[in-house]
Design an enzyme around this catalytic site. Structure first.
Site, PDB file in Angstrom:
ATOM      1  N   SER A  71     -12.173   8.264  16.369  1.00 26.11           N
ATOM      2  CA  SER A  71     -13.023   7.389  16.888  1.00 26.11           C
ATOM      3  C   SER A  71     -14.191   7.080  15.962  1.00 26.11           C
ATOM      4  O   SER A  71     -14.140   7.274  14.842  1.00 26.11           O
ATOM      5  CB  SER A  71     -13.550   7.933  18.364  1.00 26.11           C
ATOM      6  OG  SER A  71     -14.334   6.839  18.939  1.00 26.11           O
ATOM      7  N   GLU A 110     -24.445  -5.316  14.955  1.00 23.80           N
ATOM      8  CA  GLU A 110     -24.973  -4.104  14.298  1.00 23.80           C
ATOM      9  C   GLU A 110     -26.342  -3.492  15.111  1.00 23.80           C
ATOM     10  O   GLU A 110     -26.875  -4.232  15.910  1.00 23.80           O
ATOM     11  CB  GLU A 110     -25.737  -4.360  12.746  1.00 23.80           C
ATOM     12  CG  GLU A 110     -24.776  -4.621  11.656  1.00 23.80           C
ATOM     13  CD  GLU A 110     -25.495  -4.496  10.522  1.00 23.80           C
ATOM     14  OE1 GLU A 110     -24.781  -3.771   9.467  1.00 23.80           O
ATOM     15  OE2 GLU A 110     -26.313  -5.400  10.128  1.00 23.80           O
ATOM     16  N   VAL A 152       1.638  -0.173  15.258  1.00 23.76           N
ATOM     17  CA  VAL A 152       1.463   0.551  16.405  1.00 23.76           C
ATOM     18  C   VAL A 152       1.515  -0.288  17.232  1.00 23.76           C
ATOM     19  O   VAL A 152       1.626   0.099  18.660  1.00 23.76           O
ATOM     20  CB  VAL A 152      -0.089   1.279  16.450  1.00 23.76           C
ATOM     21  CG1 VAL A 152       0.203   2.551  15.328  1.00 23.76           C
ATOM     22  CG2 VAL A 152      -0.982   0.189  16.137  1.00 23.76           C
ATOM     23  N   LYS A 195     -19.411   3.518  16.668  1.00 21.00           N
ATOM     24  CA  LYS A 195     -19.753   2.520  17.403  1.00 21.00           C
ATOM     25  C   LYS A 195     -18.997   2.158  18.538  1.00 21.00           C
ATOM     26  O   LYS A 195     -19.158   0.998  19.153  1.00 21.00           O
ATOM     27  CB  LYS A 195     -19.129   1.098  16.234  1.00 21.00           C
ATOM     28  CG  LYS A 195     -19.808   1.177  14.940  1.00 21.00           C
ATOM     29  CD  LYS A 195     -19.361   0.337  13.946  1.00 21.00           C
ATOM     30  CE  LYS A 195     -20.280   0.390  12.745  1.00 21.00           C
ATOM     31  NZ  LYS A 195     -20.436   1.594  12.025  1.00 21.00           N
ATOM     32  N   LYS A 203       0.783  -1.329  -0.005  1.00 28.21           N
ATOM     33  CA  LYS A 203      -0.105  -0.063  -0.071  1.00 28.21           C
ATOM     34  C   LYS A 203       0.800   1.430   0.098  1.00 28.21           C
ATOM     35  O   LYS A 203       0.393   2.435  -0.591  1.00 28.21           O
ATOM     36  CB  LYS A 203      -0.961  -0.099   1.161  1.00 28.21           C
ATOM     37  CG  LYS A 203      -2.020  -1.130   1.002  1.00 28.21           C
ATOM     38  CD  LYS A 203      -2.922  -0.912   2.342  1.00 28.21           C
ATOM     39  CE  LYS A 203      -3.860  -2.157   2.362  1.00 28.21           C
ATOM     40  NZ  LYS A 203      -4.783  -2.229   3.468  1.00 28.21           N
TER      41      LYS A 203
END
Length: 328
Positions: free
Chosen positions: A127, A256, A65, A130, A42
């Site tokens: 953020s 969901e 990270v 969700k 990428k």
């Protein structure tokens, strides 16, 4: 404020990162702009669009990270960090929970600590809706991440400022329902819809980037900034993409919600309205951001009860503006 400064974007080869780099290069003059991500392919593909021979401020830095030592190397001399790296696919997170936890929570902890040690001026973490009253692991890990960045303003005993930006579904991001609907439309339909009553907050990729960049000026540390953005019905999105095409209701998938929430009634007690944004003020450290009008107690910012809605023609026009193949 970015002139002659060094910025670093974690997850910089994702949908947000690429758009953010495009806008920063077009509107700002940073000394260095570091793309931090773990996928060398990428990064190679991104270098074809943004080559260092043309943009001499760019640096492509392979790292994860989760790797604290690598972050120490990457954060040296950095002024501002946008933390966009995350594992975000809900089904994948449910099946690989420890991987999601290590990246979204462990990675956030690493960024908090290394940024403090390296003297980074400000960190803005991305953020998601969700993370509010989460019903899936992805949302739960992002809630934990939000808490880590907010609490960091109290316990790091340094000058680094940490803030969070929370917004809804991003039009055209990877994993968006739009390409899926387009593919089904081109195959002759029908379009599968989870529930005709389902609503979502909706924001364009460019709007999300401008909001995050603006937050570096607004944020004082410890707050969550929430943009005022419209809602849309999933059934209206299907009609905007494929007018008159039959749909089939397939039911809500595990993890969901029927409607998403960005501010709960419990948060309303320390939420203010500053115009284009709501700000959830920190409870564990002093608030140093812009002042605004307190929202009514019991206020909830929910996609199903939102005051602003996108109609089918507005959705169709926005889709065309974003380059999607939909008819006028």
């Amino acid at each position: 404020m970015f002139t002659d400064k060094t910025l670093l974007i974690t997850g910089g080869t994702g949908s947000f990162g690429k758009k953010c780099v495009e806008i920063i290069l077009r509107k700002h003059r940073p000394r260095r702009l570091i793309i931090f991500s773990r996928d060398e392919l990428k990064q190679f593909e991104m270098q074809q669009v943004f080559p260092q021979t043309t943009y001499d401020c760019l640096r492509y830095f392979i790292g994860d990270v989760r790797d604290k030592e690598r972050l120490y190397r990457a954060f040296r001399g950095v002024d501002y960090i946008i933390h966009a790296a995350a594992l975000k696919q809900v089904p994948a997170a449910e099946y690989n929970p420890t991987e999601c936890i290590r990246t979204n929570i462990g990675g956030a902890e690493n960024i908090v600590n290394v940024a403090a040690d390296c003297g980074v001026k400000k960190v803005v973490a991305l953020s998601t809706d969700k993370a509010v009253a989460p019903v899936n692991l992805y949302g739960a890990t992002k809630l934990c991440s939000d808490k880590l960045f907010i609490a960091a303003n109290s316990y790091t005993a340094c000058d680094t400022v940490y803030s969070v930006v929370r917004y809804g579904n991003v039009m055209g991001s990877r994993g968006s329902v739009i390409p899926f609907f387009l593919k089904k439309r081109d195959a002759g339909g029908p379009l599968p819809i989870t529930d005709t009553r389902m609503t979502r907050f909706w924001i364009t990729l460019e709007h999300s980037v401008h909001m995050v960049l603006r937050s570096f000026e607004l944020a004082g540390g410890g707050e969550i900034l929430v943009p005022k953005i419209p809602s849309m019905k999933i059934s209206d999105l299907a009609e905007a993409i494929a007018p008159g095409m039959p749909t089939v209701e397939v039911g809500i998938r595990p993890g969901e919600k029927l409607h998403e929430t960005m501010i709960t009634a419990e948060d309303s007690r320390h939420t203010i309205d500053i115009g284009h944004y709501y700000v959830i003020k920190p409870e564990t450290c002093p608030y140093r951001g812009p002042e605004g009008r307190p929202v009514p107690e019991g206020f909830s910012y929910n996609s199903g009860t939102n005051e602003s809605w996108l109609t089918v023609p507005e959705l169709r026009a926005t889709l065309r503006e974003q380059g999607f193949d939909v008819q006028p």
